[in-house]
Design a protein around this motif. Sequence first.
Motif, PDB file in Angstrom:
ATOM      1  N   TRP A  76      16.057  -4.320  10.003  1.00 42.97           N
ATOM      2  CA  TRP A  76      16.635  -4.453   8.664  1.00 42.97           C
ATOM      3  C   TRP A  76      18.093  -4.024   8.668  1.00 42.97           C
ATOM      4  CZ3 TRP A  76      14.505  -7.177   4.983  1.00 42.97           C
ATOM      5  CH2 TRP A  76      13.120  -7.324   4.931  1.00 42.97           C
ATOM      6  N   GLU A  78      21.213  -3.346   6.033  1.00 36.97           N
ATOM      7  CA  GLU A  78      21.383  -3.089   4.598  1.00 36.97           C
ATOM      8  C   GLU A  78      22.848  -3.199   4.199  1.00 36.97           C
ATOM      9  OE1 GLU A  78      19.637   0.674   3.689  1.00 36.97           O
ATOM     10  OE2 GLU A  78      17.640   0.051   4.354  1.00 36.97           O
ATOM     11  N   ARG A  91      18.992  -6.175   1.716  1.00 37.33           N
ATOM     12  CA  ARG A  91      18.737  -5.981   3.143  1.00 37.33           C
ATOM     13  C   ARG A  91      18.154  -7.266   3.693  1.00 37.33           C
ATOM     14  NH1 ARG A  91      13.660  -2.135   4.276  1.00 37.33           N
ATOM     15  NH2 ARG A  91      12.058  -3.421   3.323  1.00 37.33           N
TER      16      ARG A  91
END
Length: 128
Positions: A76, A78, A91
């Motif tokens: 992920w 962000e 994200r």
Amino acid sequence: MNKIKHPLIRKYTGMTLLEVLLALVILSTAGLAVMNAASGAINNQTYLQDKTFALWIASNSLVELKLQKQWPSETWQEESVDFAGSTWYSRYQSVATGDNNFKALDVEVSDKKDGKALAYLRTYIAKS
């Protein structure tokens, strides 16, 4: 048959106190129902506005990521975006597919850091 009317008995017209109180209870209950409905509509409108903004941000993020023509990371990533006078948190990550020439790309957008996502979009990108 003649009806005899007593001089002390009068026929009063109008509402008794009990009838007035009952009418007030009915009106106040109806008023509360109208207020609850109006409050729910206002809360729903705010949620729908936030959901729409989140979907726009997610869509914009997907387009930006596709235009970069790079394979996004599988962890992920962000970022924060200022949009419509608020800070939004998005994200994204890529997800492997059965074909090595394609990857799925997931984007989530929330109005709070580490909050529940208001929008979630998935698209597929091809290796160029």
